[in-house]
Design an enzyme around this catalytic site. Sequence first.
Site, mmCIF file in Angstrom:
data_model
loop_
_atom_site.group_PDB
_atom_site.id
_atom_site.type_symbol
_atom_site.label_atom_id
_atom_site.label_comp_id
_atom_site.label_asym_id
_atom_site.label_seq_id
_atom_site.Cartn_x
_atom_site.Cartn_y
_atom_site.Cartn_z
ATOM 1 N N ASP A 1 -1.491 2.563 -1.757
ATOM 2 C CA ASP A 1 -2.601 3.483 -1.519
ATOM 3 C C ASP A 1 -2.144 4.518 -0.500
ATOM 4 O OD1 ASP A 1 -5.591 3.905 -2.105
ATOM 5 O OD2 ASP A 1 -5.460 4.137 0.074
ATOM 6 N N THR A 2 -2.629 5.735 -0.649
ATOM 7 C CA THR A 2 -2.243 6.821 0.243
ATOM 8 C C THR A 2 -3.476 7.432 0.882
ATOM 9 O OG1 THR A 2 -0.306 7.329 -1.129
ATOM 10 C CG2 THR A 2 -1.049 9.059 0.387
#
Length: 196
Positions: free
Chosen positions: A75-76
Amino acid sequence: MAVTHPHIILASQSPRRKMLLQGLGIDFEVKPSPADETYPADLNYEEVAEYIAKQKARHFPKDELPEHFILITADTVVCLDNEILGKPKDAADAIAILRKLSGRKHEVITGVVITTATAQNSFSDKTDVYFKDLTEAEIAYYVENYRPFDKAGAYGIQEWIGYIGITRIDGSFFNVMGLPVQRVYEELEKIFPLVN
């Protein structure tokens, strides 16, 4: 007969993560995780991406992963002044986010979790990104033509706005795209040699 290569699963629906992992020259299967991307309100912003990546991994319990399977979740998040800027709700929200980023430094943090039948390893990678002062016309042009509504921080570094607006980065370029592939390679190498 012994298995000579692990079966790698990328649990992501991001076309950018798929492209980046393909760049390592390895075979893998894409199997998106339906994980909820919410997180505790009191969680430190630097820990959020890794927390969400762990939540995604929970949809594939490691005791149910066959031997020789490797699961990658990620996830960013985009952070400005310790505040997480999520994906824009619409064009007006995208414009507002880009106005905030204009002329400023912000952080992009990607959390990655690598899970096997016997172990789980997680890490975060951070890149500092510097934007020039963006004009209203540049922001409007980008949002209208590129519609960055699926991107944290309302932009893609590999798109037009990155070409004209980003003056410098400190850290991994690919991390800003969504996957710190050099670090992922290093971690996968610890499990199984990718280059013989």
